[in-house]
Motif scaffolding. Structure first.
Motif, PDB file in Angstrom:
ATOM      1  N   ARG A   1       0.856  -1.201   0.000  1.00  0.00           N
ATOM      2  CA  ARG A   1       0.000   0.000   0.000  1.00  0.00           C
ATOM      3  C   ARG A   1       0.886   1.243   0.000  1.00  0.00           C
ATOM      4  NH1 ARG A   1      -3.946  -2.085   4.852  1.00  0.00           N
ATOM      5  NH2 ARG A   1      -4.453  -4.099   3.884  1.00  0.00           N
ATOM      6  N   ILE A   2       1.385   1.585  -1.162  1.00  0.00           N
ATOM      7  CA  ILE A   2       2.276   2.724  -1.338  1.00  0.00           C
ATOM      8  C   ILE A   2       1.493   3.889  -1.931  1.00  0.00           C
ATOM      9  CG2 ILE A   2       4.372   3.571  -2.445  1.00  0.00           C
ATOM     10  CD1 ILE A   2       4.865   1.370  -0.370  1.00  0.00           C
ATOM     11  N   ALA A   3       1.549   5.039  -1.260  1.00  0.00           N
ATOM     12  CA  ALA A   3       0.887   6.257  -1.746  1.00  0.00           C
ATOM     13  C   ALA A   3       1.929   7.347  -1.920  1.00  0.00           C
ATOM     14  CB  ALA A   3      -0.194   6.706  -0.765  1.00  0.00           C
ATOM     15  N   VAL A   4       1.937   7.990  -3.080  1.00  0.00           N
ATOM     16  CA  VAL A   4       2.919   9.031  -3.376  1.00  0.00           C
ATOM     17  C   VAL A   4       2.207  10.353  -3.649  1.00  0.00           C
ATOM     18  CG1 VAL A   4       4.688   7.436  -4.215  1.00  0.00           C
ATOM     19  CG2 VAL A   4       3.010   8.340  -5.820  1.00  0.00           C
ATOM     20  N   PHE A   5       2.772  11.416  -3.125  1.00  0.00           N
ATOM     21  CA  PHE A   5       2.191  12.753  -3.241  1.00  0.00           C
ATOM     22  C   PHE A   5       3.235  13.725  -3.758  1.00  0.00           C
ATOM     23  CE2 PHE A   5      -0.654  10.722  -0.349  1.00  0.00           C
ATOM     24  CZ  PHE A   5      -1.858  11.412  -0.371  1.00  0.00           C
ATOM     25  N   ASP A   6       2.875  14.469  -4.786  1.00  0.00           N
ATOM     26  CA  ASP A   6       3.647  15.666  -5.129  1.00  0.00           C
ATOM     27  C   ASP A   6       3.525  16.638  -3.956  1.00  0.00           C
ATOM     28  OD1 ASP A   6       4.859  17.787  -6.774  1.00  0.00           O
ATOM     29  OD2 ASP A   6       2.822  18.593  -6.810  1.00  0.00           O
ATOM     30  N   ASN A   7       4.428  17.613  -3.881  1.00  0.00           N
ATOM     31  CA  ASN A   7       4.368  18.575  -2.773  1.00  0.00           C
ATOM     32  C   ASN A   7       3.804  19.924  -3.199  1.00  0.00           C
ATOM     33  OD1 ASN A   7       4.885  19.321  -0.003  1.00  0.00           O
ATOM     34  ND2 ASN A   7       6.546  20.594  -0.793  1.00  0.00           N
ATOM     35  N   ASP A   8       4.497  20.653  -4.066  1.00  0.00           N
ATOM     36  CA  ASP A   8       4.040  21.982  -4.478  1.00  0.00           C
ATOM     37  C   ASP A   8       2.708  21.895  -5.205  1.00  0.00           C
ATOM     38  OD1 ASP A   8       6.168  23.786  -3.647  1.00  0.00           O
ATOM     39  OD2 ASP A   8       7.399  22.688  -5.069  1.00  0.00           O
ATOM     40  N   GLY A   9       1.707  22.589  -4.701  1.00  0.00           N
ATOM     41  CA  GLY A   9       0.402  22.617  -5.344  1.00  0.00           C
ATOM     42  C   GLY A   9      -0.450  21.406  -5.029  1.00  0.00           C
ATOM     43  N   THR A  10       0.118  20.407  -4.356  1.00  0.00           N
ATOM     44  CA  THR A  10      -0.635  19.208  -3.990  1.00  0.00           C
ATOM     45  C   THR A  10      -0.782  19.096  -2.478  1.00  0.00           C
ATOM     46  OG1 THR A  10       0.137  18.027  -5.958  1.00  0.00           O
ATOM     47  CG2 THR A  10      -0.729  16.684  -4.158  1.00  0.00           C
ATOM     48  N   LEU A  11       0.287  19.327  -1.750  1.00  0.00           N
ATOM     49  CA  LEU A  11       0.231  19.316  -0.290  1.00  0.00           C
ATOM     50  C   LEU A  11       0.230  20.723   0.296  1.00  0.00           C
ATOM     51  CD1 LEU A  11       2.632  16.350   0.596  1.00  0.00           C
ATOM     52  CD2 LEU A  11       0.126  16.359   0.517  1.00  0.00           C
ATOM     53  N   TRP A  12       0.715  21.688  -0.473  1.00  0.00           N
ATOM     54  CA  TRP A  12       0.646  23.085  -0.036  1.00  0.00           C
ATOM     55  C   TRP A  12       0.725  23.984  -1.256  1.00  0.00           C
ATOM     56  CZ3 TRP A  12       5.340  25.816   2.517  1.00  0.00           C
ATOM     57  CH2 TRP A  12       6.487  25.679   1.715  1.00  0.00           C
ATOM     58  N   SER A  13       0.549  25.284  -1.054  1.00  0.00           N
ATOM     59  CA  SER A  13       0.447  26.226  -2.166  1.00  0.00           C
ATOM     60  C   SER A  13       1.767  26.352  -2.926  1.00  0.00           C
ATOM     61  CB  SER A  13       0.007  27.604  -1.658  1.00  0.00           C
ATOM     62  OG  SER A  13      -1.335  27.576  -1.248  1.00  0.00           O
ATOM     63  N   GLU A  14       1.661  26.887  -4.159  1.00  0.00           N
ATOM     64  CA  GLU A  14       2.846  27.060  -4.992  1.00  0.00           C
ATOM     65  C   GLU A  14       2.850  28.393  -5.736  1.00  0.00           C
ATOM     66  OE1 GLU A  14       2.792  23.965  -7.921  1.00  0.00           O
ATOM     67  OE2 GLU A  14       0.803  24.506  -8.680  1.00  0.00           O
ATOM     68  N   GLN A  15       1.809  29.176  -5.599  1.00  0.00           N
ATOM     69  CA  GLN A  15       1.722  30.469  -6.281  1.00  0.00           C
ATOM     70  C   GLN A  15       2.082  31.600  -5.314  1.00  0.00           C
ATOM     71  OE1 GLN A  15       1.095  31.189  -9.424  1.00  0.00           O
ATOM     72  NE2 GLN A  15       0.223  29.325 -10.304  1.00  0.00           N
ATOM     73  N   PRO A  16       2.543  32.754  -5.799  1.00  0.00           N
ATOM     74  CA  PRO A  16       2.803  33.088  -7.198  1.00  0.00           C
ATOM     75  C   PRO A  16       4.146  32.565  -7.711  1.00  0.00           C
ATOM     76  CG  PRO A  16       3.332  34.955  -5.835  1.00  0.00           C
ATOM     77  CD  PRO A  16       2.762  33.904  -4.913  1.00  0.00           C
ATOM     78  N   LEU A  17       4.897  31.912  -6.824  1.00  0.00           N
ATOM     79  CA  LEU A  17       6.210  31.381  -7.166  1.00  0.00           C
ATOM     80  C   LEU A  17       6.464  30.190  -6.263  1.00  0.00           C
ATOM     81  CD1 LEU A  17       8.862  31.998  -8.854  1.00  0.00           C
ATOM     82  CD2 LEU A  17       9.698  33.171  -6.805  1.00  0.00           C
ATOM     83  N   TYR A  18       6.998  29.112  -6.841  1.00  0.00           N
ATOM     84  CA  TYR A  18       7.352  27.975  -5.999  1.00  0.00           C
ATOM     85  C   TYR A  18       8.102  28.469  -4.774  1.00  0.00           C
ATOM     86  CZ  TYR A  18       6.345  25.194 -10.189  1.00  0.00           C
ATOM     87  OH  TYR A  18       5.750  24.626 -11.274  1.00  0.00           O
ATOM     88  N   PHE A  19       7.729  27.991  -3.628  1.00  0.00           N
ATOM     89  CA  PHE A  19       8.273  28.551  -2.389  1.00  0.00           C
ATOM     90  C   PHE A  19       9.785  28.362  -2.284  1.00  0.00           C
ATOM     91  CE2 PHE A  19       3.969  28.004  -0.002  1.00  0.00           C
ATOM     92  CZ  PHE A  19       3.399  28.929  -0.858  1.00  0.00           C
ATOM     93  N   GLN A  20      10.292  27.252  -2.807  1.00  0.00           N
ATOM     94  CA  GLN A  20      11.741  27.105  -2.766  1.00  0.00           C
ATOM     95  C   GLN A  20      12.417  28.090  -3.708  1.00  0.00           C
ATOM     96  OE1 GLN A  20      13.310  23.116  -2.988  1.00  0.00           O
ATOM     97  NE2 GLN A  20      15.414  23.826  -2.907  1.00  0.00           N
ATOM     98  N   PHE A  21      11.735  28.506  -4.772  1.00  0.00           N
ATOM     99  CA  PHE A  21      12.287  29.566  -5.622  1.00  0.00           C
ATOM    100  C   PHE A  21      12.464  30.839  -4.815  1.00  0.00           C
ATOM    101  CE2 PHE A  21      11.378  28.574 -10.390  1.00  0.00           C
ATOM    102  CZ  PHE A  21      12.238  27.501 -10.314  1.00  0.00           C
ATOM    103  N   ALA A  22      11.497  31.136  -3.926  1.00  0.00           N
ATOM    104  CA  ALA A  22      11.617  32.332  -3.087  1.00  0.00           C
ATOM    105  C   ALA A  22      12.854  32.232  -2.197  1.00  0.00           C
ATOM    106  CB  ALA A  22      10.349  32.502  -2.244  1.00  0.00           C
ATOM    107  N   PHE A  23      13.058  31.069  -1.622  1.00  0.00           N
ATOM    108  CA  PHE A  23      14.264  30.846  -0.819  1.00  0.00           C
ATOM    109  C   PHE A  23      15.520  30.971  -1.677  1.00  0.00           C
ATOM    110  CE2 PHE A  23      17.458  27.595   0.313  1.00  0.00           C
ATOM    111  CZ  PHE A  23      17.890  28.099   1.525  1.00  0.00           C
ATOM    112  N   MET A  24      15.487  30.360  -2.855  1.00  0.00           N
ATOM    113  CA  MET A  24      16.628  30.409  -3.762  1.00  0.00           C
ATOM    114  C   MET A  24      16.967  31.839  -4.139  1.00  0.00           C
ATOM    115  SD  MET A  24      15.382  27.267  -6.146  1.00  0.00           S
ATOM    116  CE  MET A  24      15.977  28.087  -7.601  1.00  0.00           C
TER     117      MET A  24
END
Length: 363
Positions: A94-117
């Motif tokens: 029973r393996i479940a896989v989830f994307d993170n950005d936009g699936t588990l939390w927001s991603e707009q207006p810029l991917y959050f790691q882009f903001a950090f970068m």
């Protein structure tokens, strides 16, 4: 903005899917994630606090409205966990896989790691005057999201150079310090509070029913692992993502891992099934994404010989979050949406299927 589409989402077994996949290799934007320092045990939305009932309970998934999406999820979980069911799946599978950005939390207006970068690259820029002529650097400084999306390799190379030479522990501290002070430009809340409450409940619900949950994200493992367990209940070894080369070195008699100025692996688009194979060794039976960058992960899951469930979040709620899909530069949902409609994947409308988006703000 187009309205969401709700395919049937029924549980489908071997022989019910199409034998050939569409080849989609165009839009694989690295969904560089940020962090979700979760609330404490008594805070709504805390991964440690969410303990949904069993699969057949009507009280499960309280932030999900009672509709086709919720019913499909509950039916699938009940079917694969009920001994004697023709679609029963042993817990180990029973393996479940989830994307993170936009699936588990927001991603707009810029991917959050882009903001950090962006902050990291700006801090390193005085040591790299040659970057002024680099198109990726110009795009970062200008926050040109379209250019960033089309220059992912060059952006990653800049980030690798900006953060090379650090030990992994030093980089971990840099991430935590940034998360402690950064705020989202629209909501004026810490990025760490912009996790989706319905998905927190779903993750815990799946685990309560014997699933093992993984993040499979274009974001780097170095960025996600410091906070994923506290935020989602997903330990570091179950976080799969893009990665930078690290090298073992001895410093003052101590063994350390030092970041090198080179990208090792990009876990996005067709890279996601590769990452799953390398790190899990089992094909998922449930996959959840939100964009064309997740299409191959959902295809891979839907190609399983047994029961499977493929889901997409459709961002169609401009009031409570954002509304975007086919033409967005960030989190574009176009070809994957078409395939969802054609092949019966479940499309989850943020507006119609989720009673709430985020946990309550911390006081």
């Amino acid at each position: 903005m187009q309205s969401s589409c709700q395919p049937s989402g029924s549980v489908r077994v071997a022989g019910s899917i199409r034998p050939a996949f569409r080849s989609v290799f165009g839009v694989a934007v690295v969904a560089l994630s940020a962090a979700l320092c979760s609330a404490g045990c008594t805070t709504p939305g805390s991964a440690a606090n969410v303990s949904p009932p069993a699969a057949n309970s009507t009280a499960a998934l309280p932030s999900w409205r009672d509709g086709p999406a919720k019913q499909t999820i509950q039916k699938f979980v009940a079917d694969v966990t009920r001994e004697g069911s023709p679609n029963y799946v042993p817990p180990a599978e029973r393996i479940a896989v989830f994307d993170n950005d936009g699936t588990l939390w927001s991603e707009q207006p810029l991917y959050f790691q882009f903001a950090f970068m962006l902050d990291q690259v700006k801090a390193a820029a005085p040591k790299h005057p040659e970057w002024k002529k680099n198109p990726a650097f110009k795009a970062l400084v200008a926050k040109d999201y379209g250019a960033l999306a089309s220059q992912q390799k060059q952006v990653l190379q800049l980030v690798a150079a900006a953060n090379s030479g650090m030990t992994v522990d030093e980089y971990d501290k840099t991430i935590r310090d940034w998360l402690a002070s950064a705020r989202h430009p629209k909501f004026n809340r810490p990025y760490t509070e912009l996790v989706y409450q319905p998905q927190l409940e779903l993750l815990a619900y799946l685990r309560a029913n014997g699933f093992k949950t993984f993040i499979v994200s274009g974001g780097t493992i170095e960025f996600m692992r410091p906070w994923a367990e506290k935020a989602y209940g997903i330990p570091p070894e179950q976080v799969i993502g893009s990665s930078q080369v690290v090298q073992y070195q001895m410093h003052d008699g101590q063994g350390t891992l030092v970041r090198q100025p080179k990208i090792d692996f990009v876990d996005d688009g067709p890279g996601k099934p590769v990452g799953i194979y390398r790190n899990i060794g089992r094909k998922p039976i449930l996959a959840f994404g939100n964009s064309d960058g997740d299409q191959q992960m959902l295809q891979y899951t839907a190609s399983g010989s047994g029961p499977h469930l493929a889901l997409l979040v459709h961002h169609d709620d401009a009031v409570r979050e954002f509304a975007y899909d086919r033409t967005s530069k960030i989190g574009k949902l176009d070809k994957a949406w078409d395939e969802a409609i054609a092949d019966g994947w479940t499309v989850v409308s943020m507006k119609d299927d989720w009673q709430t988006i985020y946990p309550a703000p911390k006081q």
